[in-house]
Write an enzyme that holds these catalytic residues in place. Structure first.
Site, PDB file in Angstrom:
ATOM      1  CG  HIS A  21      89.681  45.333  14.827  1.00 42.42           C
ATOM      2  ND1 HIS A  21      90.700  46.168  14.458  1.00 42.42           N
ATOM      3  CD2 HIS A  21      89.631  44.350  13.895  1.00 42.42           C
ATOM      4  CE1 HIS A  21      91.244  45.726  13.335  1.00 42.42           C
ATOM      5  NE2 HIS A  21      90.622  44.611  12.970  1.00 42.42           N
ATOM      6  CB  SER A  47      84.259  49.665  47.297  1.00 38.44           C
ATOM      7  OG  SER A  47      84.012  51.016  47.643  1.00 38.44           O
ATOM      8  CE  LYS A  53      83.215  49.063  42.557  1.00 42.37           C
ATOM      9  NZ  LYS A  53      83.099  49.026  41.104  1.00 42.37           N
ATOM     10  CD  GLU A 105      91.349  47.048  38.567  1.00 47.38           C
ATOM     11  OE1 GLU A 105      90.320  47.382  37.984  1.00 47.38           O
ATOM     12  OE2 GLU A 105      91.542  47.283  39.779  1.00 47.38           O
TER      13      GLU A 105
END
Ligand code: ARG
Length: 466
Positions: free
Chosen positions: A154, A275, A281, A288
């Site tokens: 969890h 970025s 960044k 992803e």
């Protein structure tokens, strides 16, 4: 003019051409289509349906067409499909013999053959791509046997585990993926050619011979089923979808672990992105995107399931829509596996951070329960005792290590001095030696089994997948 327009008076409407033509997509199958045609022609000659000299001419022209396609010399934009494109080209170059190639054959069995030849190759390469990925996982596991990680359920503290153990969890998922692909291969590896349009043929063909030429160990039993069937594509896409589940879950963990909120690892700069606006960044776009592509692969499976669900027997043109889905999914899965393998090689694990986090959150609670069980306390009672101990520690802002034996004894007389030895992180991990567990001994066995699996496959894989 199309080869089948004999019965038509009018030309095909340009809109219908655009709507029905698929050669730009299925040209991907050209070399399989040519292999299939060569085998078919040889069989026709062997059965006395066409002449030897005609086969020689057909093969020679087909090989030249193959080369021209490879060199980009053939324009597919005005061709109906890959089968028509090649047959038309053959007839243009070799009129008399070429006109005979489609004897006792239909595009319906031809497309099934092309797809099966394509899939045999794709499955083999995909399995070896998975194999390389698994080798990388094994190397990472071996290098991180002694690294301790907070094992979660969890996404909450559960029990500490070895990082190698966690990585190997993925090894076995991909092992099953290979198994699924090879199982799918068995049903792909059955020759459909000779089913003709749906009914078979009155001509004296020898389907077994064609199958032998194309290295198929068997032929399909029912010509109607043969041209109606796309199960083998559905099975392949579902195997691909399961691979993507596994990759996507792995990516999700890499993304979480790379986030400063976990800080368990760093992704190599070559595998990170920046970025356009925020100069500081460093983003995990590669995992992803793999996670995102999972959606595309599932979509291919769901699309095909939906396309097939209400089709009457036998062949229906709806089935043509499978090609784009199949090619796209096969490419995405392979690419995702390949780039992810490289990404894995370029990870730096922050093992100190992992260890620090593993020490939080009452990691030894379950070990204390097992300790009491060894002292004869029934499991449920022991669970309750340690539950109260945890509660007391939370309320008094303490952890297990700073309690005295007297304090332990307040919760159960069964606690003894040696309870303290059970509280270290190393001890908690080391002693979980049930088969498949995270303990050192179990882990060594698991790594040995994993290596053996890969070695056996390395030798027998090409055999199995033939
Ligand atoms: N392009 C077709 C497909 O991909 C090949 C079979 C066409 N058969 C037909 N009768 N129109 O399924």
């Amino acid at each position: 003019m199309s080869l089948w327009r004999g019965r038509f008076k009018e030309d095909m409407h340009p809109l219908v051409k655009n709507f029905t033509f698929s050669a730009e997509i299925d040209k991907e199958l050209f070399n399989y289509d040519i292999e299939g045609s060569i085998a078919h022609a040889r069989m026709l000659a062997k059965c006395g349906i066409i002449k030897e000299v005609e086969v020689e001419k057909i093969i020679k022209s087909l090989r030249e067409i193959e080369k021209d396609i490879q060199d980009g010399k053939i324009d597919f934009s005005k061709k109906e499909d890959i089968h028509m494109a090649i047959e038309e080209e053959l007839i243009r170059r070799e009129k008399d013999a070429g006109e005979k190639i489609h004897t006792a054959r239909s595009r319906n069995d031809q497309i099934a053959l092309d797809e099966k030849l394509y899939l045999r190759e794709k499955i083999k390469t995909l399995c070896s791509t998975i194999h390389s990925f698994q080798l990388t996982l094994l190397d990472i596991a071996e290098a991180n046997k002694d690294v301790t990680l907070p094992g979660c359920t969890h996404l909450q503290y559960a029990q500490p585990v070895s990082l190698a153990h966690h990585i190997l969890a993925y090894f076995w998922m991909f092992e099953r993926d290979k198994g699924r692909l090879l199982d799918c291969y068995k049903r792909v590896n059955v020759c459909p050619l000779g089913a003709a349009a749906l009914a078979g043929t009155s001509l004296p063909i020898d389907r077994e011979y064609t199958a032998k030429l194309l290295a198929f160990p068997a032929i399909t039993e029912n010509s109607i089923d043969t041209v109606s069937d796309r199960d083998y594509v559905v099975e392949f896409l579902s195997s691909c979808s399961i691979i993507m589940i596994h990759l996507s879950r792995f990516c999700e963990e890499i993304i979480l672990w790379a986030s400063p909120f976990f800080n368990f690892l760093e992704i190599g700069e070559g595998f990170s992105t920046g970025s356009s606006l925020m100069p500081h960044k460093k983003n995990p776009d590669v995992p992803e995107l793999i996670r995102g592509k999972t959606g595309k692969v599932y979509a291919a499976l769901i699309s095909l399931l939906t396309i097939m669900k209400a089709l009457p027997l036998s062949y229906n043109r709806d089935m043509q829509e499978d090609k784009f889905l199949l090619f796209q999914a096969a490419d995405e899965v392979k690419l995702s596996l390949e780039i992810f393998t490289q990404l894995m090689k370029n990870l730096k694990f922050n093992t100190q951070k992992m260890r620090q986090k593993a020490e939080e959150g009452f990691f030894a609670a379950t070990d204390l329960v097992e300790y009491l069980v060894t002292k004869g306390v029934p499991f449920r009672t022991a669970h309750r005792i340690v539950g109260k101990l945890v509660r007391w520690c939370i309320e008094n802002k303490k952890d297990f290590t700073c309690l005295s034996l007297q304090e332990y004894k307040k919760f159960s007389p069964c606690f003894e001095e040696n309870v303290k030895q059970r509280l270290s992180l190393e001890e908690c991990v080391k002693n979980k030696n049930s088969a498949g567990g995270t303990g050192k001994k179990s882990l060594e066995i698991q790594i040995k089994h994993a290596r053996e699996k890969l070695e056996i496959q390395h030798e027998s894989f090409s055999l199995q997948a033939r």
